[in-house]
Design a protein around this motif. Structure first.
Motif: not given
Length: 431
Positions: A371-396
Motif C-alpha cells: 500500500m505504501v509503495f502504491n501511494s508513491v508509485g513504486l513497483p511492488a516487485a521490489g518487496i520480494t527482495l525484502i521478504m526473505g530477510i524479513d524474519r530477523i528484522l521482524d524480531m527487531a
C-alpha cells in the motif's frame, strides 16, 4: 510418539530466498546464454508465478486496508470510552510513528541502500507491477497533496487505489460507527466480518509466498548475480540502525522530556521484555509480561497499562513503519526512481494512518508495505527482495514496537500520577 514440528511460514520464505538466490546465481554463471532457460524458465515460469503472487497481494490491499481501518477507528473512536488517557495514548502512538518513519527515511537517505543496484534492467517485472521505471514520480504540490486526502468520489478512490483518500474515508466511517453505537451495529458487524474475510484471504495468498519468493529471487539473481546481495545487506543495516535509534534514542529522550525519569533505569528493567519480544517476534504474546514488568519493576499502575499496552499492540507499529520507510528508499533507489519531498510526506502520512488498523496477522505488514509503495508509485516487485530477510528484522521490529508501548504507558501514567517513583528508582536485586 512426538509430533513433528511444523516449519513456519517465515522460515519457509527464508529457505526459499536462499534456494532462489543459489538457483539464480547458477543460471547467471552457467546458463545465461541458453535461450530455452531464459525464455521458458526465467522469463516464463519464474515470471508468471512471481507476478501472479504480486498481483494477489495487490488484490488484497484496498479491501483489507479499508475494512481494517474502519474496524480500528470504530474500536478506538469512542471518546467517552477512551477518555483523557485514551486520547493522550492514541496521540502519542501516532506522534511516535511519524517520528519513526521520518527517522527511517533520514537513515535510508544517508546509507543509500539501493543506490547503484540498477534493477531497472528488469523492465518487464517493474512494468507488470504497475510502475514506470527510471523516471521521477509525479510531483504534486503540498496544497494538492493535502486536498487529495479528501476524496471527491470515495468509490473512485477505492477503484483507483488512492490510499490516503481511502484511509481518510475509512477513518470517518469508523469514527461515525463508534459514535452511533448500537444503532448501526449491523454495519459494524459487516465491516468486522469483512475484515475477518480479508485476513483469511491474506493467509491463503501468503501460503504460496515461499514458491513465489523462490521464483522472483531466482529471476532477480539470474539477471544480476551476486551483486544484489550487497544491496540487501545495506538494506538490513539501514533498518537495524533506524530501529536502534528509535528504541534506545527517540523513546528514551521522550521519556526524559515528559517525566524526567532516568531512561537508563527504564532500559535496564525493561530489557528482559525486549529480549522476549525479539525471540518470539510476537507483540501479543508479550502483553502479559509487559504489564507485569511495568507494574512490578517500573511502578506503573495496572489500571493504565491494562488499557494502553493491548491498545499499543493494535495501533502502535513504529518498528514496521521504520521498515516501510527504509524499504521505500531502498526500492526507489534500486529502480532508479527519484522520490520528491512530497513523496516522502506521503509515505509518512500513509504509514502513520495505516498503523491504526493493521495488526492481527504478521503477513499484513507486507500488504501495508504494498500500500505504501502504491501511494508513491513504486513497483511492488521490489518487496520480494525484502521478504526473505524479513524474519530477523521482524524480531527487531517487535522489540521496538513493545518498547514504544511501554514508554508511552509510562509517560501517560506519570502525567496521571499513576507511577510509583520508589518502585521505578529501586535497584534490581542481584540474583
Amino acid at each position: 510418539m512426538k509430533k513433528e514440528k511444523k516449519i513456519g511460514l517465515t522460515t519457509m520464505i527464508f529457505i526459499a530466498l536462499i534456494l532462489g538466490a543459489v538457483t539464480g546465481v547458477i543460471i547467471n554463471l552457467t546458463l545465461s546464454s541458453s535461450k530455452f532457460v531464459m525464455d521458458y524458465v526465467v522469463n516464463g515460469a519464474f515470471y508468471i508465478v512471481g507476478q501472479g503472487f504480486i498481483r494477489g497481494m495487490q488484490m488484497l490491499v484496498v479491501p483489507l486496508v479499508f475494512c481494517s481501518i474502519v474496524c480500528g477507528a470504530a474500536a478506538i473512536g469512542d471518546t467517552k470510552t477512551l477518555g483523557k488517557v485514551g486520547l493522550k495514548t492514541v496521540m502519542f502512538y501516532m506522534a511516535t510513528t511519524v517520528l519513526a518513519v521520518t527517522l527511517a527515511l533520514g537513515v535510508a537517505n544517508v546509507i543509500n541502500p539501493g543506490k547503484g543496484a540498477n534493477l531497472a534492467k528488469m523492465m518487464t517485472a517493474a512494468k507488470a507491477a504497475g510502475s514506470t521505471v527510471g523516471k521521477t514520480t509525479t510531483s504534486t504540490s503540498a496544497v494538492d497533496t493535502i486536498l487529495n486526502i479528501i476524496p471527491t468520489n470515495p468509490i473512485q478512490a477505492l477503484a483507483n487505489g488512492d490510499m490516503l483518500a481511502i484511509i481518510f474515508f475509512a477513518l470517518l466511517i469508523g469514527i461515525i460507527l463508534a459514535k452511533l453505537g448500537e444503532r448501526v451495529q449491523l454495519m459494524t458487524n459487516f465491516f468486522s466480518q469483512g475484515n475477518d474475510i480479508m485476513m483469511e484471504m491474506t493467509m491463503m495468498v501468503m501460503k504460496v509466498a515461499p514458491i513465489a519468493v523462490y521464483c522472483l529471487i531466482a529471476r532477480t539473481f539470474s539477471s544480476m548475480g551476486f551483486s544484489v546481495i550487497i544491496y540487501m545487506l545495506k538494506y538490513v543495516i539501514a533498518v537495524l540502525i533506524a530501529l536502534l535509534l528509535q528504541g534506545f534514542g527517540v523513546y528514551q529522550i521522550l521519556l526524559f522530556i515528559f517525566t524526567r525519569l532516568n531512561p537508563f533505569k527504564f532500559i535496564k528493567k525493561f530489557f528482559p521484555v525486549m529480549a522476549f519480544a525479539f525471540s518470539t517476534a510476537t507483540s501479543n504474546a508479550t502483553i502479559p509480561l509487559s504489564i507485569e514488568t511495568l507494574e512490578e519493576k517500573i511502578g506503573v499502575s495496572r489500571k493504565i497499562s491494562s488499557f494502553t499496552i493491548p491498545l499499543g499492540a493494535t495501533v502502535n507499529m513504529d518498528g514496521t513503519s521504520i521498515m516501510q520507510g527504509v524499504a521505500v528508499v531502498f526500492v526507489a533507489q534500486a529502480y532508479g526512481i527519484t522520490l520528491t519531498p512530497m513523496n516522502m510526506l506521503t509515505v509518512i502520512a500513509t504509514a502513520t494512518l495505516a498503523s491504526i488498523g493493521t495488526a492481527g496477522v504478521p503477513s499484513v505488514g507486507l500488504i501495508t508495505l504494498t500500500m505504501v509503495f502504491n501511494s508513491v508509485g513504486l513497483p511492488a516487485a521490489g518487496i520480494t527482495l525484502i521478504m526473505g530477510i524479513d524474519r530477523i528484522l521482524d524480531m527487531a521490529r517487535t522489540a521496538v514496537n513493545i518498547t514504544g508501548d511501554a514508554v508511552c504507558t509510562t509517560i501517560v501514567a506519570y502525567q496521571n500520577d499513576a507511577v510509583d517513583k520508589e518502585v521505578y528508582n529501586k535497584a534490581i536485586p542481584n540474583k
